[in-house]
Design a protein around this motif. Sequence first.
Motif, PDB file in Angstrom:
ATOM      1  N   ASP A 163       0.859  -1.186   0.000  1.00 25.22           N
ATOM      2  CA  ASP A 163       0.000   0.000   0.000  1.00 25.22           C
ATOM      3  C   ASP A 163       0.892   1.232   0.000  1.00 25.22           C
ATOM      4  OD1 ASP A 163      -2.033   1.806   0.138  1.00 25.22           O
ATOM      5  OD2 ASP A 163      -2.929   1.031   1.982  1.00 25.22           O
ATOM      6  N   GLU A 164       1.031   1.861  -1.157  1.00 18.28           N
ATOM      7  CA  GLU A 164       1.922   3.006  -1.334  1.00 18.28           C
ATOM      8  C   GLU A 164       3.346   2.681  -0.848  1.00 18.28           C
ATOM      9  OE1 GLU A 164       1.016   5.388  -3.069  1.00 18.28           O
ATOM     10  OE2 GLU A 164      -1.135   5.639  -2.883  1.00 18.28           O
ATOM     11  N   PRO A 165       3.991   1.677  -1.431  1.00 21.58           N
ATOM     12  CA  PRO A 165       5.301   1.241  -0.938  1.00 21.58           C
ATOM     13  C   PRO A 165       6.402   2.278  -1.085  1.00 21.58           C
ATOM     14  CG  PRO A 165       4.842   0.249  -3.064  1.00 21.58           C
ATOM     15  CD  PRO A 165       3.567   0.919  -2.612  1.00 21.58           C
ATOM     16  N   THR A 166       6.212   3.247  -1.985  1.00 18.63           N
ATOM     17  CA  THR A 166       7.241   4.276  -2.185  1.00 18.63           C
ATOM     18  C   THR A 166       6.958   5.539  -1.383  1.00 18.63           C
ATOM     19  OG1 THR A 166       6.083   5.049  -4.177  1.00 18.63           O
ATOM     20  CG2 THR A 166       7.809   3.415  -4.477  1.00 18.63           C
ATOM     21  N   ASN A 167       5.961   5.469  -0.503  1.00 20.65           N
ATOM     22  CA  ASN A 167       5.630   6.612   0.353  1.00 20.65           C
ATOM     23  C   ASN A 167       6.850   7.038   1.171  1.00 20.65           C
ATOM     24  OD1 ASN A 167       3.865   8.511   1.410  1.00 20.65           O
ATOM     25  ND2 ASN A 167       3.199   7.179   3.076  1.00 20.65           N
ATOM     26  N   HIS A 168       7.138   8.321   1.199  1.00 19.12           N
ATOM     27  CA  HIS A 168       8.256   8.924   1.946  1.00 19.12           C
ATOM     28  C   HIS A 168       9.625   8.717   1.291  1.00 19.12           C
ATOM     29  CE1 HIS A 168       5.497   9.729   5.191  1.00 19.12           C
ATOM     30  NE2 HIS A 168       5.303   8.454   5.438  1.00 19.12           N
ATOM     31  N   LEU A 169       9.687   7.970   0.199  1.00 20.62           N
ATOM     32  CA  LEU A 169      10.992   7.674  -0.386  1.00 20.62           C
ATOM     33  C   LEU A 169      11.363   8.696  -1.461  1.00 20.62           C
ATOM     34  CD1 LEU A 169      10.750   3.795  -0.894  1.00 20.62           C
ATOM     35  CD2 LEU A 169      11.695   5.040   1.054  1.00 20.62           C
ATOM     36  N   ASP A 170      12.666   9.019  -1.538  1.00 19.25           N
ATOM     37  CA  ASP A 170      13.133   9.848  -2.639  1.00 19.25           C
ATOM     38  C   ASP A 170      13.138   9.005  -3.917  1.00 19.25           C
ATOM     39  OD1 ASP A 170      15.710   8.439  -2.936  1.00 19.25           O
ATOM     40  OD2 ASP A 170      16.248   9.415  -1.053  1.00 19.25           O
ATOM     41  N   ILE A 171      13.338   9.655  -5.061  1.00 27.15           N
ATOM     42  CA  ILE A 171      13.184   8.958  -6.333  1.00 27.15           C
ATOM     43  C   ILE A 171      14.169   7.801  -6.484  1.00 27.15           C
ATOM     44  CG2 ILE A 171      14.650  10.624  -7.555  1.00 27.15           C
ATOM     45  CD1 ILE A 171      11.594   8.638  -8.929  1.00 27.15           C
ATOM     46  N   HIS A 172      15.407   7.953  -5.972  1.00 20.59           N
ATOM     47  CA  HIS A 172      16.383   6.859  -6.062  1.00 20.59           C
ATOM     48  C   HIS A 172      15.862   5.623  -5.350  1.00 20.59           C
ATOM     49  CE1 HIS A 172      20.149   4.612  -5.815  1.00 20.59           C
ATOM     50  NE2 HIS A 172      19.932   4.505  -4.505  1.00 20.59           N
ATOM     51  N   HIS A 173      15.348   5.804  -4.134  1.00 19.59           N
ATOM     52  CA  HIS A 173      14.888   4.655  -3.366  1.00 19.59           C
ATOM     53  C   HIS A 173      13.529   4.144  -3.855  1.00 19.59           C
ATOM     54  CE1 HIS A 173      17.974   6.147  -0.419  1.00 19.59           C
ATOM     55  NE2 HIS A 173      18.260   4.863  -0.498  1.00 19.59           N
ATOM     56  N   GLN A 174      12.717   5.004  -4.455  1.00 23.60           N
ATOM     57  CA  GLN A 174      11.491   4.522  -5.091  1.00 23.60           C
ATOM     58  C   GLN A 174      11.824   3.499  -6.177  1.00 23.60           C
ATOM     59  OE1 GLN A 174       8.914   7.659  -6.525  1.00 23.60           O
ATOM     60  NE2 GLN A 174       9.267   8.908  -4.714  1.00 23.60           N
ATOM     61  N   LEU A 175      12.750   3.868  -7.042  1.00 25.48           N
ATOM     62  CA  LEU A 175      13.140   2.969  -8.129  1.00 25.48           C
ATOM     63  C   LEU A 175      13.838   1.723  -7.589  1.00 25.48           C
ATOM     64  CD1 LEU A 175      14.473   5.647 -10.647  1.00 25.48           C
ATOM     65  CD2 LEU A 175      12.267   4.468 -10.728  1.00 25.48           C
ATOM     66  N   GLN A 176      14.670   1.906  -6.572  1.00 25.07           N
ATOM     67  CA  GLN A 176      15.376   0.769  -5.974  1.00 25.07           C
ATOM     68  C   GLN A 176      14.393  -0.265  -5.426  1.00 25.07           C
ATOM     69  OE1 GLN A 176      17.021   1.365  -2.075  1.00 25.07           O
ATOM     70  NE2 GLN A 176      18.838   0.128  -2.515  1.00 25.07           N
ATOM     71  N   ILE A 177      13.410   0.200  -4.658  1.00 22.00           N
ATOM     72  CA  ILE A 177      12.454  -0.718  -4.039  1.00 22.00           C
ATOM     73  C   ILE A 177      11.608  -1.426  -5.089  1.00 22.00           C
ATOM     74  CG2 ILE A 177      10.397  -0.839  -2.583  1.00 22.00           C
ATOM     75  CD1 ILE A 177      13.123  -0.562  -1.083  1.00 22.00           C
ATOM     76  N   LEU A 178      11.118  -0.687  -6.076  1.00 22.23           N
ATOM     77  CA  LEU A 178      10.287  -1.322  -7.096  1.00 22.23           C
ATOM     78  C   LEU A 178      11.104  -2.269  -7.971  1.00 22.23           C
ATOM     79  CD1 LEU A 178       7.910   1.613  -8.048  1.00 22.23           C
ATOM     80  CD2 LEU A 178       7.402  -0.398  -6.659  1.00 22.23           C
ATOM     81  N   ASP A 179      12.371  -1.961  -8.201  1.00 21.86           N
ATOM     82  CA  ASP A 179      13.250  -2.902  -8.914  1.00 21.86           C
ATOM     83  C   ASP A 179      13.409  -4.202  -8.121  1.00 21.86           C
ATOM     84  OD1 ASP A 179      13.744  -1.362 -11.168  1.00 21.86           O
ATOM     85  OD2 ASP A 179      15.606  -0.502 -10.399  1.00 21.86           O
ATOM     86  N   ILE A 180      13.593  -4.063  -6.810  1.00 22.55           N
ATOM     87  CA  ILE A 180      13.728  -5.247  -5.949  1.00 22.55           C
ATOM     88  C   ILE A 180      12.468  -6.098  -6.023  1.00 22.55           C
ATOM     89  CG2 ILE A 180      13.872  -6.043  -3.552  1.00 22.55           C
ATOM     90  CD1 ILE A 180      15.660  -3.547  -3.034  1.00 22.55           C
ATOM     91  N   VAL A 181      11.320  -5.450  -5.847  1.00 23.97           N
ATOM     92  CA  VAL A 181      10.047  -6.168  -5.870  1.00 23.97           C
ATOM     93  C   VAL A 181       9.845  -6.867  -7.213  1.00 23.97           C
ATOM     94  CG1 VAL A 181       7.535  -5.882  -5.831  1.00 23.97           C
ATOM     95  CG2 VAL A 181       8.952  -4.699  -4.135  1.00 23.97           C
ATOM     96  N   LYS A 182      10.136  -6.164  -8.295  1.00 23.12           N
ATOM     97  CA  LYS A 182       9.967  -6.746  -9.633  1.00 23.12           C
ATOM     98  C   LYS A 182      10.887  -7.950  -9.826  1.00 23.12           C
ATOM     99  CE  LYS A 182       8.061  -5.990 -13.824  1.00 23.12           C
ATOM    100  NZ  LYS A 182       6.617  -5.857 -14.084  1.00 23.12           N
ATOM    101  N   SER A 183      12.096  -7.874  -9.269  1.00 23.29           N
ATOM    102  CA  SER A 183      13.074  -8.949  -9.467  1.00 23.29           C
ATOM    103  C   SER A 183      12.720 -10.228  -8.709  1.00 23.29           C
ATOM    104  CB  SER A 183      14.469  -8.477  -9.019  1.00 23.29           C
ATOM    105  OG  SER A 183      14.553  -8.382  -7.605  1.00 23.29           O
ATOM    106  N   LEU A 184      11.835 -10.144  -7.740  1.00 22.35           N
ATOM    107  CA  LEU A 184      11.483 -11.314  -6.935  1.00 22.35           C
ATOM    108  C   LEU A 184      10.675 -12.338  -7.722  1.00 22.35           C
ATOM    109  CD1 LEU A 184      10.481  -9.532  -3.592  1.00 22.35           C
ATOM    110  CD2 LEU A 184      12.625 -10.731  -4.089  1.00 22.35           C
ATOM    111  N   LYS A 185      10.038 -11.898  -8.795  1.00 18.61           N
ATOM    112  CA  LYS A 185       9.228 -12.797  -9.641  1.00 18.61           C
ATOM    113  C   LYS A 185       8.084 -13.431  -8.860  1.00 18.61           C
ATOM    114  CE  LYS A 185      12.176 -12.141 -13.036  1.00 18.61           C
ATOM    115  NZ  LYS A 185      11.853 -11.242 -14.162  1.00 18.61           N
ATOM    116  N   VAL A 186       7.509 -12.680  -7.904  1.00 18.98           N
ATOM    117  CA  VAL A 186       6.356 -13.155  -7.157  1.00 18.98           C
ATOM    118  C   VAL A 186       5.125 -12.372  -7.604  1.00 18.98           C
ATOM    119  CG1 VAL A 186       7.772 -13.806  -5.177  1.00 18.98           C
ATOM    120  CG2 VAL A 186       6.723 -11.527  -5.241  1.00 18.98           C
ATOM    121  N   SER A 187       3.969 -12.794  -7.150  1.00 22.26           N
ATOM    122  CA  SER A 187       2.746 -12.055  -7.435  1.00 22.26           C
ATOM    123  C   SER A 187       2.699 -10.815  -6.551  1.00 22.26           C
ATOM    124  CB  SER A 187       1.520 -12.928  -7.155  1.00 22.26           C
ATOM    125  OG  SER A 187       1.590 -14.149  -7.866  1.00 22.26           O
TER     126      SER A 187
END
Length: 265
Positions: A163-187
């Motif tokens: 639920d809004e996982p990038t809340n409070h994050l700067d753009i570098h960490h927004q991209l970092q977190i979503l890259d991590i999540v995408k790389s997990l290959k989970v639903s």
Amino acid sequence: MKLEVERLTTVIEEKNIIEDITMHVETGQFVGIIGPNGSGKSTLLKTIYRILRPKAGLVSLNEREINSLSHREFAKKIAVVSQEGSVPFDFTVEEIVIMGRSPHKRFFERDTFEDNKIVHSALVKVGLENYKYRSFSTLSGGEKQRVLIARALVQETTFLILDEPTNHLDIHHQLQILDIVKSLKVSVLAALHDLNLAAAYCDVLFVVDNGRIVASGSPEEVITKTMLKEIFQVECTVTAHPDTGKVQILYVSDGMFTSNGSKIC
């Protein structure tokens, strides 16, 4: 891990906050929920991860109704990162993250070398490996959010609700977190505020407005100039990113709002 939501309605204080919502998340899909503030995104997610009970409808995970799962079974299958990042007592970063290992342990079972290894790996992924002994309460909002994402990662589930996982994050960490999540290959089922991030990372988007799904499909199908005007009340140009080809929104300010946010007639 496949999630099915069928005709879900949730009522709060005698008002339908979400109504008759049907949606599916196929195994391995990254599905985004977008919509204006107050549209019902968080209520939908809270109903799916069992904080709220629906008035009507059904939520199932791999064809098993979620309310038939014990808390332990549920936590082994679904990890949640909610908007509410508060912790009732003060713990260190390491203590917060290792709580995510609880579903995999018997009552009073001690943490193992493998648990600590998994925790360290998650902290490295979110860039907080040097924060393990820091008090959680002393962290910035963005740092706290990254700790809670690390806690979800160590659950090692095959489904993530964000639920809004990038809340409070700067753009570098927004991209970092979503890259991590995408790389997990989970639903993944995520409510996202930034529409350009939603377009870049999601396979499927559901648009929620006034508690109902009003559009769904690929980002290319959903994110249109007309939809953004009707649902978000913004003028924009929708184009393709020159490098990735993903949908990109270029917002247009026409000076229609005053400094206090009221619209100029």
